[in-house]
Design an enzyme around this catalytic site. Structure first.
Site, PDB file in Angstrom:
ATOM      1  N   GLU A   1       0.824  -1.209   0.000  1.00  0.00           N
ATOM      2  CA  GLU A   1       0.000   0.000   0.000  1.00  0.00           C
ATOM      3  C   GLU A   1       0.863   1.266   0.000  1.00  0.00           C
ATOM      4  O   GLU A   1       1.866   1.340   0.694  1.00  0.00           O
ATOM      5  CB  GLU A   1      -0.921   0.010   1.221  1.00  0.00           C
ATOM      6  CG  GLU A   1      -1.916  -1.142   1.262  1.00  0.00           C
ATOM      7  CD  GLU A   1      -2.937  -1.080   0.129  1.00  0.00           C
ATOM      8  OE1 GLU A   1      -3.096  -0.003  -0.484  1.00  0.00           O
ATOM      9  OE2 GLU A   1      -3.566  -2.123  -0.136  1.00  0.00           O
TER      10      GLU A   1
ATOM     11  N   CYS B   1      -7.310  -2.938   8.100  1.00  0.00           N
ATOM     12  CA  CYS B   1      -5.949  -2.849   7.554  1.00  0.00           C
ATOM     13  C   CYS B   1      -5.484  -1.402   7.464  1.00  0.00           C
ATOM     14  O   CYS B   1      -4.380  -1.067   7.892  1.00  0.00           O
ATOM     15  CB  CYS B   1      -5.899  -3.517   6.176  1.00  0.00           C
ATOM     16  SG  CYS B   1      -6.223  -5.302   6.226  1.00  0.00           S
TER      17      CYS B   1
ATOM     18  N   HIS C   1      -1.177  -5.933   1.262  1.00  0.00           N
ATOM     19  CA  HIS C   1      -2.371  -6.764   1.144  1.00  0.00           C
ATOM     20  C   HIS C   1      -2.072  -8.009   0.300  1.00  0.00           C
ATOM     21  O   HIS C   1      -1.368  -7.922  -0.718  1.00  0.00           O
ATOM     22  CB  HIS C   1      -3.509  -5.990   0.484  1.00  0.00           C
ATOM     23  CG  HIS C   1      -4.391  -5.296   1.459  1.00  0.00           C
ATOM     24  ND1 HIS C   1      -4.586  -3.926   1.470  1.00  0.00           N
ATOM     25  CD2 HIS C   1      -5.153  -5.782   2.480  1.00  0.00           C
ATOM     26  CE1 HIS C   1      -5.433  -3.611   2.446  1.00  0.00           C
ATOM     27  NE2 HIS C   1      -5.784  -4.724   3.066  1.00  0.00           N
TER      28      HIS C   1
END
Length: 206
Positions: A80, A146, A170
């Protein structure tokens, strides 16, 4: 020796397994040159997840944190880029494992709208792809557990001015999950573990 703290999550949303929890179990037996590893399994519960990870950071004092989570439906491993300062569970989505269902709530009052990963995400994606494993940089960690975990960790580092690189990755569903949900994109656990090893080596090299 680079000290790296790596986290995964317990199952949620009605699934019996979470591949990131399985990765933590497998990683506990790994030896990677140049790295000292510590793993932690987090609850799928707003705020408690980040509280526990931050407590582990304060105890272990790592050089880097790689937090891992499940993004069922994604087709690649996705580091991310950014976490946003909001927790929001859209209608029809799963509450956390304690039934919390926040809507449009700030994660931390007075903190920035967004915080960027400080992990070498582009190098991670390049190195994973070179190994024949699907990977891409993601520009949204969502607004669920998350993102909440990533944001809190980065904000803690910011406020304490700590020399720690941190971010979130992820992972897709595992092949085991896809047996019961054939339409869900998946990758086998051994392939995801290889990708995690590559990310650890990338952090060590950087």
């Amino acid at each position: 020796m680079v000290k790296i703290l790596i986290s995964g999550f317990e199952p949620f949303g009605g699934d019996a397994v979470n591949p990131t929890g399985e990765l933590m179990e497998a990683l506990a037996h790994e030896v990677i040159e140049g790295a000292e590893l510590k793993t932690v399994l987090l609850p799928v519960h707003f705020d408690e997840c980040a509280d526990l990870l931050i407590a582990e950071m304060e105890s272990y004092q790592p050089d880097a944190v790689i937090a891992c989570g499940l993004a069922k439906g994604r087709t690649a491993i996705t580091p991310e880029r950014i976490a946003v300062n909001v927790k929001d569970v859209p209608p029809g989505s799963f509450a956390d494992n304690q039934g919390q269902h926040p809507v449009d709530e700030l994660i931390v009052e007075g903190s920035p709208d967004g915080l960027f990963s400080t992990l070498p995400i582009r190098a991670m994606v390049s190195n994973i792809g070179a190994a024949g494993i699907p990977a891409a940089v993601s520009n949204t960690a969502g607004t669920y557990i998350c993102n909440n975990t990533m944001y809190r960790v980065l904000d803690h580092i910011r406020l304490k001015q700590l020399p720690i690189r941190a971010g979130f990755v992820h992972f897709p569903a595992s092949t085991e999950m896809a047996v019961l949900q054939p339409s869900v994109s998946s990758l086998p656990i051994p392939m995801m573990l290889d990708a995690l090893r590559i990310m650890i080596r990338t952090v060590v090299a950087e």
